[in-house]
Design a protein around this motif. Structure first.
Motif, mmCIF file in Angstrom:
data_model
loop_
_atom_site.group_PDB
_atom_site.id
_atom_site.type_symbol
_atom_site.label_atom_id
_atom_site.label_comp_id
_atom_site.label_asym_id
_atom_site.label_seq_id
_atom_site.Cartn_x
_atom_site.Cartn_y
_atom_site.Cartn_z
ATOM 1 N N ASN A 95 -0.192 3.621 -2.878
ATOM 2 C CA ASN A 95 -1.525 4.202 -2.650
ATOM 3 C C ASN A 95 -1.463 5.337 -1.638
ATOM 4 N N LYS A 96 -0.680 5.169 -0.576
ATOM 5 C CA LYS A 96 -0.524 6.231 0.424
ATOM 6 C C LYS A 96 0.132 7.461 -0.194
ATOM 7 N N ILE A 126 -9.450 6.134 -2.336
ATOM 8 C CA ILE A 126 -9.456 5.314 -3.541
ATOM 9 C C ILE A 126 -10.741 4.495 -3.519
ATOM 10 N N GLY A 152 0.780 -1.229 0.000
ATOM 11 C CA GLY A 152 0.000 0.000 0.000
ATOM 12 C C GLY A 152 0.816 1.286 0.000
ATOM 13 N N VAL A 187 -10.443 7.752 -7.918
ATOM 14 C CA VAL A 187 -10.198 8.411 -6.638
ATOM 15 C C VAL A 187 -11.343 9.390 -6.351
ATOM 16 N N LYS A 237 -6.952 3.728 -11.352
ATOM 17 C CA LYS A 237 -7.726 3.894 -10.136
ATOM 18 C C LYS A 237 -8.786 4.975 -10.309
ATOM 19 N N ALA A 255 -7.687 -0.276 -6.180
ATOM 20 C CA ALA A 255 -6.610 -0.182 -5.189
ATOM 21 C C ALA A 255 -5.427 -1.078 -5.531
ATOM 22 N N ASN A 256 -5.676 -2.187 -6.218
ATOM 23 C CA ASN A 256 -4.596 -3.102 -6.593
ATOM 24 C C ASN A 256 -4.253 -3.024 -8.075
#
Length: 76
Positions: free
Chosen positions: A39-40, A59, A36, A70, A68, A63-64
């Motif tokens: 993503n952060k 998100i 993650g 958002v 994405k 996420a994976n």
């Protein structure tokens, strides 16, 4: 509330955000897509770009994935 379509490019040398004519944000991140971290960093970078707190960015899908969606919560 607004939804952004974001294309993420992790593990790059510099952080930056490019916006395409189609409205897609291409975000270059330094972090690897592990645990993650990317993503952060993505949430932090978008919050900084928009001048909003990180708590207003999330998100919603992907996420994976590198693509994405958002969600940005904007105060009225």
């Amino acid at each position: 509330m607004s939804i952004l379509e974001v294309q993420v490019k992790p593990n790059t040398k510099q952080q930056k955000i490019d916006k395409t004519d189609a409205g897609i944000w291409v975000v270059y991140l330094r972090s690897p897509p592990v645990d993650g971290k990317a993503n952060k960093e993505l949430i932090q970078l978008i919050a900084k770009e928009l001048g909003l707190p990180k708590s207003r960015i999330s998100i919603k899908a992907g996420a994976n994935s590198r693509r994405k969606w958002v969600e940005v919560l904007v105060e009225p």
